[in-house]
Design a protein around this motif. Sequence first.
Motif, PDB file in Angstrom:
ATOM      1  N   GLN A 161    -112.024  44.019  -8.106  1.00 55.39           N
ATOM      2  CA  GLN A 161    -110.619  43.750  -7.828  1.00 55.39           C
ATOM      3  C   GLN A 161    -110.165  42.638  -8.771  1.00 55.39           C
ATOM      4  O   GLN A 161    -110.759  41.560  -8.807  1.00 55.39           O
ATOM      5  CB  GLN A 161    -110.454  43.315  -6.362  1.00 55.39           C
ATOM      6  N   VAL A 162    -109.116  42.910  -9.554  1.00 50.63           N
ATOM      7  CA  VAL A 162    -108.611  41.921 -10.519  1.00 50.63           C
ATOM      8  C   VAL A 162    -107.090  41.904 -10.463  1.00 50.63           C
ATOM      9  O   VAL A 162    -106.454  42.862 -10.016  1.00 50.63           O
ATOM     10  CB  VAL A 162    -109.075  42.234 -11.960  1.00 50.63           C
ATOM     11  N   THR A 163    -106.521  40.815 -10.939  1.00 47.45           N
ATOM     12  CA  THR A 163    -105.071  40.725 -11.029  1.00 47.45           C
ATOM     13  C   THR A 163    -104.534  41.838 -11.915  1.00 47.45           C
ATOM     14  O   THR A 163    -105.093  42.123 -12.978  1.00 47.45           O
ATOM     15  CB  THR A 163    -104.638  39.364 -11.616  1.00 47.45           C
ATOM     16  N   ALA A 164    -103.445  42.481 -11.507  1.00 42.33           N
ATOM     17  CA  ALA A 164    -102.838  43.543 -12.295  1.00 42.33           C
ATOM     18  C   ALA A 164    -102.412  43.008 -13.668  1.00 42.33           C
ATOM     19  O   ALA A 164    -102.132  41.811 -13.812  1.00 42.33           O
ATOM     20  CB  ALA A 164    -101.636  44.124 -11.560  1.00 42.33           C
ATOM     21  N   PRO A 165    -102.366  43.863 -14.693  1.00 42.84           N
ATOM     22  CA  PRO A 165    -102.097  43.389 -16.051  1.00 42.84           C
ATOM     23  C   PRO A 165    -100.859  42.522 -16.192  1.00 42.84           C
ATOM     24  O   PRO A 165    -100.920  41.420 -16.761  1.00 42.84           O
ATOM     25  CB  PRO A 165    -101.966  44.692 -16.850  1.00 42.84           C
ATOM     26  N   ALA A 166     -99.718  42.981 -15.700  1.00 37.78           N
ATOM     27  CA  ALA A 166     -98.491  42.188 -15.851  1.00 37.78           C
ATOM     28  C   ALA A 166     -98.604  40.853 -15.134  1.00 37.78           C
ATOM     29  O   ALA A 166     -98.186  39.812 -15.656  1.00 37.78           O
ATOM     30  CB  ALA A 166     -97.290  42.984 -15.323  1.00 37.78           C
ATOM     31  N   HIS A 167     -99.175  40.852 -13.955  1.00 36.48           N
ATOM     32  CA  HIS A 167     -99.294  39.613 -13.188  1.00 36.48           C
ATOM     33  C   HIS A 167    -100.312  38.659 -13.814  1.00 36.48           C
ATOM     34  O   HIS A 167    -100.202  37.437 -13.650  1.00 36.48           O
ATOM     35  CB  HIS A 167     -99.665  39.933 -11.733  1.00 36.48           C
ATOM     36  N   THR A 168    -101.270  39.206 -14.551  1.00 34.45           N
ATOM     37  CA  THR A 168    -102.195  38.347 -15.289  1.00 34.45           C
ATOM     38  C   THR A 168    -101.434  37.544 -16.337  1.00 34.45           C
ATOM     39  O   THR A 168    -101.692  36.349 -16.532  1.00 34.45           O
ATOM     40  CB  THR A 168    -103.290  39.196 -15.957  1.00 34.45           C
ATOM     41  N   LEU A 169    -100.480  38.185 -17.011  1.00 30.11           N
ATOM     42  CA  LEU A 169     -99.663  37.472 -17.998  1.00 30.11           C
ATOM     43  C   LEU A 169     -98.897  36.328 -17.332  1.00 30.11           C
ATOM     44  O   LEU A 169     -98.833  35.221 -17.868  1.00 30.11           O
ATOM     45  CB  LEU A 169     -98.694  38.433 -18.677  1.00 30.11           C
ATOM     46  N   ARG A 170     -98.353  36.575 -16.161  1.00 33.05           N
ATOM     47  CA  ARG A 170     -97.608  35.518 -15.464  1.00 33.05           C
ATOM     48  C   ARG A 170     -98.533  34.357 -15.089  1.00 33.05           C
ATOM     49  O   ARG A 170     -98.153  33.194 -15.218  1.00 33.05           O
ATOM     50  CB  ARG A 170     -96.936  36.077 -14.202  1.00 33.05           C
ATOM     51  N   GLN A 171     -99.743  34.670 -14.661  1.00 34.63           N
ATOM     52  CA  GLN A 171    -100.677  33.594 -14.317  1.00 34.63           C
ATOM     53  C   GLN A 171    -100.992  32.715 -15.520  1.00 34.63           C
ATOM     54  O   GLN A 171    -101.160  31.501 -15.391  1.00 34.63           O
ATOM     55  CB  GLN A 171    -101.974  34.192 -13.765  1.00 34.63           C
ATOM     56  N   LEU A 172    -101.098  33.323 -16.702  1.00 33.26           N
ATOM     57  CA  LEU A 172    -101.508  32.584 -17.892  1.00 33.26           C
ATOM     58  C   LEU A 172    -100.360  31.826 -18.549  1.00 33.26           C
ATOM     59  O   LEU A 172    -100.581  31.044 -19.478  1.00 33.26           O
ATOM     60  CB  LEU A 172    -102.123  33.554 -18.914  1.00 33.26           C
ATOM     61  N   ALA A 173     -99.139  32.038 -18.069  1.00 34.08           N
ATOM     62  CA  ALA A 173     -97.978  31.394 -18.693  1.00 34.08           C
ATOM     63  C   ALA A 173     -98.031  29.877 -18.619  1.00 34.08           C
ATOM     64  O   ALA A 173     -97.428  29.188 -19.442  1.00 34.08           O
ATOM     65  CB  ALA A 173     -96.686  31.905 -18.044  1.00 34.08           C
ATOM     66  N   SER A 174     -98.764  29.343 -17.650  1.00 35.64           N
ATOM     67  CA  SER A 174     -98.826  27.888 -17.500  1.00 35.64           C
ATOM     68  C   SER A 174     -99.855  27.240 -18.410  1.00 35.64           C
ATOM     69  O   SER A 174     -99.889  26.015 -18.539  1.00 35.64           O
ATOM     70  CB  SER A 174     -99.133  27.518 -16.043  1.00 35.64           C
ATOM     71  N   THR A 175    -100.696  28.058 -19.070  1.00 37.26           N
ATOM     72  CA  THR A 175    -101.768  27.477 -19.888  1.00 37.26           C
ATOM     73  C   THR A 175    -101.729  27.920 -21.347  1.00 37.26           C
ATOM     74  O   THR A 175    -102.344  27.273 -22.192  1.00 37.26           O
ATOM     75  CB  THR A 175    -103.150  27.836 -19.317  1.00 37.26           C
ATOM     76  N   LEU A 176    -101.040  29.007 -21.659  1.00 35.86           N
ATOM     77  CA  LEU A 176    -101.007  29.516 -23.030  1.00 35.86           C
ATOM     78  C   LEU A 176     -99.688  29.181 -23.715  1.00 35.86           C
ATOM     79  O   LEU A 176     -98.658  29.017 -23.059  1.00 35.86           O
ATOM     80  CB  LEU A 176    -101.211  31.032 -23.048  1.00 35.86           C
ATOM     81  N   SER A 177     -99.726  29.122 -25.045  1.00 35.76           N
ATOM     82  CA  SER A 177     -98.510  28.923 -25.829  1.00 35.76           C
ATOM     83  C   SER A 177     -97.657  30.185 -25.776  1.00 35.76           C
ATOM     84  O   SER A 177     -98.124  31.275 -25.418  1.00 35.76           O
ATOM     85  CB  SER A 177     -98.866  28.618 -27.282  1.00 35.76           C
ATOM     86  N   VAL A 178     -96.396  30.046 -26.152  1.00 43.10           N
ATOM     87  CA  VAL A 178     -95.502  31.207 -26.189  1.00 43.10           C
ATOM     88  C   VAL A 178     -96.065  32.275 -27.119  1.00 43.10           C
ATOM     89  O   VAL A 178     -96.080  33.465 -26.786  1.00 43.10           O
ATOM     90  CB  VAL A 178     -94.083  30.788 -26.633  1.00 43.10           C
TER      91      VAL A 178
END
Length: 246
Positions: A75-92
């Motif tokens: 069970q893993v975070t869905a692809p789109a929601h994974t992007l949202r999770q990473l928004a706080s740590t990755l550059s634009v």
Amino acid sequence: MLERCTAYSAVMAPWAFFSHQTAARIHGLPLPGREEEEPLHVCVWKPERAPRVEGIVGHHATLGSTETVMRRGWQVTAPAHTLRQLASTLSVDNLVILGDALVARDAPLCTLQDLAALLPGAGGSRGAVALREALQLIRVGSESPMETKLRLLLGRAGLPEPALNVNIYDRHGRFLARGDLMYEKERVVVEYDGDQHRSDRAQYERDVDRLERLTDEGWRVIRVLRDHLADPQAVLARVRSALAGR
């Protein structure tokens, strides 16, 4: 990392799932950094307790706020929601690279509409501003992180937005080549050549033949190598000159 996921999944709570960088790796997304140096990211639904184990970063999510899917039996975070999770740590830029990979033309993991649907849920969360900016820049058609970086470089310099990985045909309708970043009106193609174009003899010979065919049909080809991007102004000058000359 997949080996560590396999080992941890044997003791993983049934309400837990892989998230953040770990979910991105499982989905095969092009993250920066070395995966062997990353901890595993594991999320649980509130009010369950997040794991506190060496080598594990625990997270909480409110039920219904994040979608999950099954990948490789986990069970893993869905692809789109994974992007949202990473928004706080990755550059634009890195978010755009991941987004381009998510909506890739040949094997998309989600759609642009799926990504746009993240915005209402982002609210004022950490990374929401970066996510909004990245979603404006994600495009269908990029086939590598370096192609995305090159496209962003051209766009931020005020150059027209190119078409991505479009088939080019000759005057008789015969296939010539597939252009990485194409300006059809000006008949200019900007190509990113990775190391395989240099080290693979067969690839090198195909490149020579393709360049000759495009030149014969009146196309100008700008070839960009990784080392060229160390001097972005020089790359921009070459592209501007090619477009102006057409």
